[in-house]
Design an enzyme around this catalytic site. Structure first.
Site, short mmCIF file in Angstrom:
data_model
loop_
_atom_site.label_atom_id
_atom_site.label_comp_id
_atom_site.label_asym_id
_atom_site.label_seq_id
_atom_site.Cartn_x
_atom_site.Cartn_y
_atom_site.Cartn_z
N SER A 550 40.36 17.77 37.97
CA SER A 550 40.55 17.99 36.55
C SER A 550 41.61 19.07 36.33
O SER A 550 42.75 18.90 36.76
CB SER A 550 39.22 18.36 35.90
N HIS A 670 34.94 10.82 34.33
CA HIS A 670 35.64 12.01 34.78
C HIS A 670 34.92 12.68 35.94
O HIS A 670 35.53 13.41 36.72
CB HIS A 670 35.79 12.99 33.62
#
Length: 695
Positions: A550, A670
């Protein structure tokens, strides 16, 4: 394809990869993913997956619980329950070695009965009246592990979904109970009520049988703000709707709606506000002058809400940072406030009395290399009003769960067994000097008798953003997948956790030191630690690997494009990489406060300097200088999106950079995975790639 990317004057030859489900893009994704798997997925890889999955599936790991009424609730995945079980038990049963669990929902059975897999994303229980039992819950269910969820009403008595009950379609939705027939709902289910950051712009009071779009709006924010957040506070005597206008990631306005009137807490937008019963807490992100008093960034103050609304009186400043510490977390029991503080990234717990003039005591803790977290058990249960949970964990110290009452030592409730052989390993803390002279800490997990000849395989881990602190913790999968490895010369793998600027290890000032135009400091910090490891003789470039996800993936992208000569291999996961386009993809608009706005020329000027896909062209290195690189994401990532990872990998390949591999499974969102098996495969893919390059 060419070696150019989008800028203010040109077009983007890689824009076709942004069409997430376009067949041409997916054909490229499948081809690259198959190539990566064909090279990595062999017998050795399969063994790693199985070893990690065995750890994740272990039946004797600690089942963490939340207390609601007389029951303790837990969500559990295991080999025979891939999607998991939502379940509960009693306290006496939980204390036993083999608790007897009441199964509320079997997600695997649900998948069979409904013909679709749902992934558990949390629950919210309706507070009962008086001493009645809990009967209803809202369950958050994700179709693919992403941020979008379906919310359904569940009956705890019949252990089934309520027929014709509340059922909101898949979207970025949050909901809380107001009463049995009414919910407070924020949903980004339609473009009309969605912010540019892809979150809900309204809060609605939704009655049973009423469609969201027909329900009255009770709170709304501007479309260029991040979101309208809120929940109904059902605490007896303090019932109210709590509202938050999230202007950006670090500025917000908090208030409450009571008897139809909306009261906004009047403080600067960068002062974080939280409400608890009669109290209001203030955590300024920059220095705040209030009634002649300076509350420094990173401090914590408390006031009685009613008094503060009348004349702005603050009762007490509870915490003031001293440059070497930071407030990490807090939790209320009935009569105390428990503060978790990081002192040079080591945990301590401070106990603040709410009934004795905010007197402070310190909980005694044994080992500064361990991470401690505390939280209230149930401040409304007369038998547990000041009880707390405490978890103690470390890199090579399995997690222990304790329960105690403030003022007395906690008692061990559960203890996790060793998952990997840590014999001969030790944890040490070191400080590297960054380019501007700042001392930056990092933890090293390595053999006690470490040979300092530069030949040890090392994995560095980093994040450096959003005021997120990297702290010690027992990661059994990492222990099995990395720390348990030895190479042909019997050298053990070493793990390094970095505490670079941009994180919260030293509070808001540590974070703001790498904000926006200062972003390069986070990357200089990480590079300085890499150089320090080499200077100390721990490792050398050919044996040094790094990983991040991320925002940590953006960190890895900048290591690839800006510091390729330092690393032998890099794993870059679910990353931001194109800082020209990031605000137009998925939830990227919500991160402008962290990085800057590429639509503003003055911001793009500095954003381009840490946009990896642009740095590849702006600051080219010889193609042979780049480390072996694995870039990975998931098709279902609806927070960052997969296109930035695709573009970076494609451009590196087009530039002739060798040893670049790309991996993109469909599910996982994610987080990168949806169940223990996919988690094991995700971790093993990264570990195996790095190990083969640097061992």
């Amino acid at each position: 394809m060419t070696d150019q990317v989008s800028d203010v004057t040109g077009t983007d030859p890689y824009s076709w990869l942004e069409a997430i489900h376009d067949e041409t893009a997916l054909s490229w994704v499948r081809e690259q993913t198959a190539r990566t798997e064909s090279e990595l997925y062999d017998t050795s890889f399969d063994q790693q997956v199985q070893q990690i999955k065995t750890v994740l599936d272990a039946q004797d790991r600690i089942p963490m619980v939340s207390k609601r009424g007389e029951y303790y609730y837990n969500f559990w995945r295991a080999s025979e329950h891939r999607l998991g079980l939502w379940r509960r038990t009693t306290w006496q049963s939980y204390l036993s070695d083999e608790p007897q669990w009441e199964i509320l929902l079997d997600l695997d059975a649900l998948a069979i009965s409904e013909g679709q897999e749902w992934h558990f994303a949390g629950s919210s229980l309706l507070r009962p009246q008086g001493a009645e039992p809990y009967e209803r819950a809202l369950l958050r269910l994700s179709p693919d592990g992403g941020d979008q969820v379906r919310i359904r009403e569940f009956d705890l008595s019949s252990k089934s979904f309520v027929e014709d009950g509340f059922d909101f379609p898949v979207a970025k939705t949050h909901a809380s109970w107001i009463d049995r027939d009414t919910l407070l709902v924020g949903s980004a289910g339609s473009e009309q009520f969605t912010t540019r950051s892809t979150y809900a712009s309204t809060l609605r009071r939704v009655g049973r049988g009423v469609k969201i779009e027909d329900a009255p709006v009770i709170f709304e924010v501007k479309k260029d703000h991040v979101a309208a957040f809120g929940y109904f506070d059902s605490t007896p005597g303090f019932e109210r709707v709590i509202t938050t206008d999230a202007i950006d990631f670090y500025r917000s306005r908090t208030g409450f709606i009571l008897e139809g009137a909306h009261h906004v807490i009047q403080v600067p937008d960068d002062v974080q506000v939280s409400l608890h019963r009669q109290w209001v807490l203030f955590a300024p992100q920059t220095d705040w002058e209030h009634q002649g008093q300076i509350l420094v960034a990173g401090s914590l103050a408390i006031a009685r809400l009613e008094t503060f609304l009348e004349d702005g009186t603050i009762d007490k400043v509870l915490f003031v940072p001293d440059g070497s510490n930071a407030l990490e977390g807090l939790s209320f029991t009935a009569n105390y406030l428990l503060l978790t503080v990081l002192q040079d990234v080591a945990s301590q717990v401070r106990v603040i009395s709410l009934t004795e003039n905010f007197n402070e005591t310190l909980m005694p803790l044994a080992d500064p290399m361990l991470n401690i977290s505390v939280g209230a058990v149930d401040d409304e249960d007369e038998t547990a009003v000041d009880d707390y949970w405490m978890t103690i964990t470390g890199f090579i110290t399995p997690t222990t769960l304790l329960r105690g009452t403030v003022g007395s030592h906690g008692t061990v409730v559960k203890r996790s067994p060793d998952r990997f052989d840590a014999t001969g390993l030790e944890v040490t803390q070191h400080f590297a000097t960054s380019a501007d002279g700042t001392k930056v800490p990092y933890f090293q997990v390595a053999p006690e008798n470490l040979v300092l000849d530069g030949k040890n395989p090392v994995l560095m881990d980093g994040y450096g953003g959003f005021q997120h602190s990297m702290t010690p913790g027992y990661a059994a999968a990492m222990g099995v997948g990395w720390l348990s490895r030895t190479n042909e010369t019997d050298r053990r793998a070493i793990y390094v956790m970095t505490n670079i600027r941009g994180g919260g290890e030293y509070g808001p000032t540590w974070h703001r030191a790498a904000l926006r135009e200062k972003r390069h400091r986070a990357y200089e910090d990480f590079a300085a630690i890499a150089e320090d490891l080499v200077a100390r003789g721990v490792t050398s470039r050919e044996h040094l690997s790094a990983t991040g996800r991320s925002n940590g993936g953006l960190l890895m992208g900048n290591m690839i494009a800006g510091y390729p000569q330092l690393f032998g291999a890099i794993s870059c996961g679910v990353p931001l990489l194109d800082m020209k386009r990031y605000t137009q993809l998925a939830a990227g608009h919500s991160w402008i406060a962290e990085y800057g706005d590429p639509e503003k020329p003055e911001d793009w000027e500095f954003l381009r300097t840490f946009s990896p896909v642009h740095r590849l062209s702006d600051q080219p290195h010889p193609v042979d200088d780049y480390p072996a690189t694995l870039i990975w994401t998931t098709t279902s990532d609806d927070r960052v999106g997969p296109s930035q990872a695709r573009i970076m990998a494609a451009k590196m390949m087009d530039l002739g950079i060798k040893n670049v591999r790309y991996h993109e499974p469909e599910g996982g969102g994610h987080a990168g995975s949806t169940d223990n098996e996919s988690t094991a495969k995700m971790l093993a893919t990264s570990y195996e790639f790095l190990w083969r390059k640097v061992h």
